[in-house]
Design an enzyme around this catalytic site. Structure first.
Site, PDB file in Angstrom:
ATOM      1  N   LYS A 127      -8.307  -0.050  -0.753  1.00  0.00           N
ATOM      2  CA  LYS A 127      -7.981   0.222  -1.936  1.00  0.00           C
ATOM      3  C   LYS A 127      -6.941  -0.684  -2.643  1.00  0.00           C
ATOM      4  O   LYS A 127      -5.600  -0.669  -1.889  1.00  0.00           O
ATOM      5  CB  LYS A 127      -7.237   1.855  -2.060  1.00  0.00           C
ATOM      6  CG  LYS A 127      -7.444   2.405  -3.349  1.00  0.00           C
ATOM      7  CD  LYS A 127      -6.903   2.132  -4.419  1.00  0.00           C
ATOM      8  CE  LYS A 127      -5.319   2.186  -4.408  1.00  0.00           C
ATOM      9  NZ  LYS A 127      -4.679   1.295  -5.666  1.00  0.00           N
ATOM     10  N   CYS A 183       8.271  -9.340  -0.748  1.00  0.00           N
ATOM     11  CA  CYS A 183       8.851  -8.651   0.149  1.00  0.00           C
ATOM     12  C   CYS A 183       9.890  -9.329   1.000  1.00  0.00           C
ATOM     13  O   CYS A 183      10.789  -8.826   1.262  1.00  0.00           O
ATOM     14  CB  CYS A 183       8.130  -7.595   1.052  1.00  0.00           C
ATOM     15  SG  CYS A 183       6.977  -8.903   1.778  1.00  0.00           S
ATOM     16  N   GLU A 234      16.127  -2.505  -3.201  1.00  0.00           N
ATOM     17  CA  GLU A 234      15.236  -3.583  -3.896  1.00  0.00           C
ATOM     18  C   GLU A 234      14.745  -3.511  -5.235  1.00  0.00           C
ATOM     19  O   GLU A 234      14.583  -2.609  -5.993  1.00  0.00           O
ATOM     20  CB  GLU A 234      13.982  -3.300  -2.901  1.00  0.00           C
ATOM     21  CG  GLU A 234      12.858  -4.478  -2.774  1.00  0.00           C
ATOM     22  CD  GLU A 234      11.633  -4.120  -2.240  1.00  0.00           C
ATOM     23  OE1 GLU A 234      10.897  -3.100  -2.613  1.00  0.00           O
ATOM     24  OE2 GLU A 234      11.033  -5.023  -1.712  1.00  0.00           O
ATOM     25  N   GLU A 277       4.444  -1.269   6.058  1.00  0.00           N
ATOM     26  CA  GLU A 277       5.158  -2.319   5.833  1.00  0.00           C
ATOM     27  C   GLU A 277       5.678  -2.248   4.447  1.00  0.00           C
ATOM     28  O   GLU A 277       4.926  -2.222   3.541  1.00  0.00           O
ATOM     29  CB  GLU A 277       3.984  -3.899   5.560  1.00  0.00           C
ATOM     30  CG  GLU A 277       3.324  -4.015   7.001  1.00  0.00           C
ATOM     31  CD  GLU A 277       4.170  -4.434   8.015  1.00  0.00           C
ATOM     32  OE1 GLU A 277       5.172  -4.843   7.932  1.00  0.00           O
ATOM     33  OE2 GLU A 277       3.844  -4.354   9.302  1.00  0.00           O
ATOM     34  N   VAL A 293       6.289   5.002  -1.516  1.00  0.00           N
ATOM     35  CA  VAL A 293       5.130   5.636  -1.417  1.00  0.00           C
ATOM     36  C   VAL A 293       4.746   5.581   0.152  1.00  0.00           C
ATOM     37  O   VAL A 293       4.006   6.526   0.645  1.00  0.00           O
ATOM     38  CB  VAL A 293       4.168   4.569  -2.100  1.00  0.00           C
ATOM     39  CG1 VAL A 293       2.658   4.790  -1.793  1.00  0.00           C
ATOM     40  CG2 VAL A 293       4.330   4.615  -3.637  1.00  0.00           C
ATOM     41  N   SER A 339       5.567  -0.015  -1.386  1.00  0.00           N
ATOM     42  CA  SER A 339       7.253   0.349  -1.705  1.00  0.00           C
ATOM     43  C   SER A 339       7.530   1.435  -0.463  1.00  0.00           C
ATOM     44  O   SER A 339       6.661   2.313  -0.143  1.00  0.00           O
ATOM     45  CB  SER A 339       7.424   0.901  -3.074  1.00  0.00           C
ATOM     46  OG  SER A 339       6.416   1.981  -3.197  1.00  0.00           O
TER      47      SER A 339
HETATM   48  P1  NAD Z   1       3.469   0.663  -4.409  1.00  0.00           P
HETATM   49  O1  NAD Z   1       4.124   1.224  -3.128  1.00  0.00           O
HETATM   50  O2  NAD Z   1       3.737   0.898  -5.902  1.00  0.00           O
HETATM   51  O3  NAD Z   1       1.928   0.287  -4.181  1.00  0.00           O
HETATM   52  C1  NAD Z   1       1.242  -0.240  -3.183  1.00  0.00           C
HETATM   53  C2  NAD Z   1      -0.021   0.173  -2.946  1.00  0.00           C
HETATM   54  O4  NAD Z   1      -0.135   1.945  -2.971  1.00  0.00           O
HETATM   55  C3  NAD Z   1      -1.009   0.294  -4.599  1.00  0.00           C
HETATM   56  O5  NAD Z   1      -2.544  -0.208  -4.079  1.00  0.00           O
HETATM   57  C4  NAD Z   1      -0.839   1.769  -5.124  1.00  0.00           C
HETATM   58  O6  NAD Z   1      -1.977   1.792  -5.915  1.00  0.00           O
HETATM   59  C5  NAD Z   1      -0.879   2.401  -3.807  1.00  0.00           C
HETATM   60  N1  NAD Z   1      -0.392   3.769  -4.108  1.00  0.00           N
HETATM   61  C6  NAD Z   1       0.723   4.071  -4.951  1.00  0.00           C
HETATM   62  N2  NAD Z   1       1.015   5.260  -4.754  1.00  0.00           N
HETATM   63  C7  NAD Z   1       0.110   5.904  -3.734  1.00  0.00           C
HETATM   64  C8  NAD Z   1      -0.133   6.991  -3.317  1.00  0.00           C
HETATM   65  N3  NAD Z   1       0.637   8.264  -3.627  1.00  0.00           N
HETATM   66  N4  NAD Z   1      -1.003   7.413  -2.182  1.00  0.00           N
HETATM   67  C9  NAD Z   1      -1.656   6.276  -1.985  1.00  0.00           C
HETATM   68  N5  NAD Z   1      -1.314   5.059  -2.421  1.00  0.00           N
HETATM   69  C10 NAD Z   1      -0.551   4.858  -3.269  1.00  0.00           C
HETATM   70  O7  NAD Z   1       3.946  -1.205  -4.039  1.00  0.00           O
HETATM   71  P2  NAD Z   1       3.720  -2.268  -5.313  1.00  0.00           P
HETATM   72  O8  NAD Z   1       4.693  -2.149  -6.325  1.00  0.00           O
HETATM   73  O9  NAD Z   1       2.333  -2.610  -5.359  1.00  0.00           O
HETATM   74  O10 NAD Z   1       4.410  -3.364  -4.159  1.00  0.00           O
HETATM   75  C11 NAD Z   1       5.729  -3.738  -4.233  1.00  0.00           C
HETATM   76  C12 NAD Z   1       6.396  -3.309  -3.001  1.00  0.00           C
HETATM   77  O11 NAD Z   1       5.736  -3.733  -1.651  1.00  0.00           O
HETATM   78  C13 NAD Z   1       7.657  -3.846  -2.528  1.00  0.00           C
HETATM   79  O12 NAD Z   1       8.712  -2.675  -2.084  1.00  0.00           O
HETATM   80  C14 NAD Z   1       7.509  -4.740  -1.533  1.00  0.00           C
HETATM   81  O13 NAD Z   1       8.698  -5.092  -0.743  1.00  0.00           O
HETATM   82  C15 NAD Z   1       6.589  -4.060  -0.618  1.00  0.00           C
HETATM   83  N6  NAD Z   1       6.050  -5.012   0.111  1.00  0.00           N
HETATM   84  C16 NAD Z   1       5.967  -5.061   1.431  1.00  0.00           C
HETATM   85  C17 NAD Z   1       5.472  -6.084   2.209  1.00  0.00           C
HETATM   86  C18 NAD Z   1       5.766  -6.079   3.631  1.00  0.00           C
HETATM   87  O14 NAD Z   1       4.878  -6.713   4.471  1.00  0.00           O
HETATM   88  N7  NAD Z   1       6.656  -5.505   4.219  1.00  0.00           N
HETATM   89  C19 NAD Z   1       4.552  -7.148   1.540  1.00  0.00           C
HETATM   90  C20 NAD Z   1       4.247  -6.921   0.072  1.00  0.00           C
HETATM   91  C21 NAD Z   1       5.084  -6.137  -0.396  1.00  0.00           C
END
Ligand code: NAD
Length: 496
Positions: free
Chosen positions: A175, A284, A385, A250, A232, A229
């Protein structure tokens, strides 16, 4: 007519059962509609999980070296399509072409690295405590894996999860993020072309709260691998906890670069610029805090501001551009909100702090590279962040204070120290609380054959990439073979 893209379920490209779609637009030009993608719901998720469950029965029996060979083919196809995918990615998420090429390259590297692992996937043999008995441990697949990914590395992150999952004999439902569905479609097309069997990988587009949540909660999903994030991540972990489901998270970071008074300032400058403003600060591992020893702070700050003001902003498809837009309107609002918070907290804005709208760039989500000075470690802009091009400078008097400030947030993903003092470098490697530490390099730049992940609120103790990722995607099974021909009682006191 806008292009219509589909889910990939059980080897077929299909619309969402509801027929609903969502728009995917170019963040550098919101008038550029990339296409319509299925807004999937529970039924679509059910179909995809059923398909993955069905395919698991056969896929788990394919020898790991053969699974590796298929992944090698995937790597070759990714290499052939690298430029095309990089352009698709820049158009849908904004980062510059050099970076999207790098993103695809990480997928290629992961494919080749994982392919080789097909001939290792080592377990252990060890001595048994009883005579005529053989003992070993092997890796077994887990089952259907849900892979939920963010938009900032639309190829690298799905492949970091998917390839090791497949190599271990699992099947998967991906997804991808709502902002980068087109890159995911390209990945699935390549998997199909490479001959990955029907049902082994399924793609379901849609909103996180709908498709993502349905997938994470599905009773036939045995493992959820999530990058995104912290907010989530907590929700997903709770859902998995209720069902005792394996979950790997992650999450975010609040990464810092330390520059000591003995550092090479030109090197530290390049590192800070790349770490803070590469990918428009949307990594990230991005550098969002710059911890400067007071002796070099005035000089390095001046150098930094002068360079940040020259960064060329624009559409990432233009090769001369150095930084692209933010991903969407809410992201830009969030960044701008944090800038106001920083000002209210008493930090001094040195440059940026405003939306960038010039000439033909008025239709994108651009924001100027922003630097705050006089930031104290407890300010919100130094703790939370922001995920944008905002760098906070914090002054320190000593090495010890620098480490304390670096460690003083809820996150622990990446970190960096610039120093020419070898003793300090080793103390930093030991004392920094983070999953990744760079010495004389920026906070960004992970390689796929080393563990990737963080401590504290950055995750739940797992590491992707390297060989550690196989501990996420496999179950350890211990096997004892007794060839003594009699009942040998273990776990009782045999000592006589
Ligand atoms: P997000 O948490 O908003 O979304 C990530 C994914 O989760 C998307 O596919 C989204 O559709 C899905 N999602 C959202 N709500 C959900 C729910 N309730 N249930 C299941 N799935 C759900 O994050 P984003 O804005 O896409 O990405 C940015 C974040 O990702 C930042 O916090 C960044 O630090 C983090 N990030 C971490 C790493 C790492 O390896 N640690 C790498 C890249 C990004």
């Amino acid at each position: 007519m806008a292009d219509r893209f589909k889910n990939f379920i059980d080897g077929k490209w299909v619309e969402a059962k509801s027929g609903k779609t969502f728009d995917n637009r170019n963040p550098a030009n919101r008038n550029d509609l990339i296409g319509l993608f299925p807004a999937s719901g529970q039924q679509d998720v059910d179909d995809a999980v059923r398909s993955a469950k069905h395919a698991f029965a056969k896929w788990r029996l394919v020898p790991a070296p053969k699974r590796g060979e298929m992944l090698y083919r995937v790597g070759e196809l990714l290499r052939q399509h690298k430029e095309e995918i990089a352009r698709i990615m820049t158009r849908e998420m904004g980062k510059i072409l050099k970076e999207t090429r790098g993103d695809v390259q990480e997928g290629i590297d992961t494919a080749f690295y994982t392919a080789g692992e097909g001939r290792r996937l080592f377990g252990e043999t060890t001595a048994s405590e009883l005579p005529d008995k053989f003992a070993m441990s092997v890796r077994a697949p887990v089952g259907v894996c849900a892979l939920i990914t963010p938009w900032n590395f639309p190829m690298a992150i799905p492949t970091w999860k998917l390839f090791p999952a497949l190599l271990c004999g699992n099947t998967a439902v991906l997804k991808p993020a709502e902002d980068t569905p087109h890159t995911a479609v390209k990945l699935l097309e390549i998997l199909e072309e490479a001959g990955i069997p029907v049902g082994v990988v399924n793609l379901v587009h849609g909103r996180g709260e709908e498709a993502g949540a349905a997938l994470a909660r599905h009773s036939d999903v045995k493992l959820v691998s999530f990058t995104g994030s912290a907010a989530v991540g907590r929700e997903i972990a709770s859902a998995c906890g209720e069902n005792l489901k394996r979950v790997s998270l992650e999450l975010g970071g609040k990464n810092a670069q330390i520059v000591m008074e003995d550092a090479d300032l030109n090197l530290a400058l390049e590192g800070a610029l790349w770490g803070a403003f590469g990918t428009t600060g949307q990594r990230c591992t991005a550098t969002s805090r710059l911890i400067l020893h007071r002796d070099i702070k005035p000089k390095l700050t001046d150098m930094l501001v002068a360079r940040a003001e020259k960064i060329k902003i624009g559409d990432g498809l233009d090769e001369s551009v150095e930084t692209g837009p933010l991903i969407n309107q809410p992201a830009r609002e969030k960044v701008h909100r944090y800038v106001q918070i920083g000002k209210q907290e008493g930090a001094r804005l040195l440059t940026g702090g405003e939306i960038y709208e010039a000439g033909k760039w008025i239709d994108g989500y651009f924001y100027r590279p922003t630097i705050f000075d006089q930031v104290t470690p407890s300010m919100r802009i130094a703790q939370e962040e922001i995920f944008g091009p905002v760098l906070s400078i914090i002054e320190v008097k000593s090495f010890e204070e620098a480490i304390e400030v670096l460690n003083g947030t809820a996150y622990g993903l990446s970190s960096s120290i610039y120093t020419n003092d070898v003793a300090r470098a080793f103390r930093a490697m030991r004392d920094i609380e983070a999953g990744i530490t760079y010495v004389n390099g920026p906070t960004i730049g992970a390689e796929v054959h080393l563990p990737f992940g963080g401590v504290k609120d950055t995750g739940n103790g797992h590491r992707e990439a390297g060989t550690t990722v196989y501990d996420i995607f496999s179950e350890w099974k211990s096997i004892y073979v007794d060839y003594s021909g009699k009942l040998q009682k273990a776990q009782i006191d045999n000592a006589e």
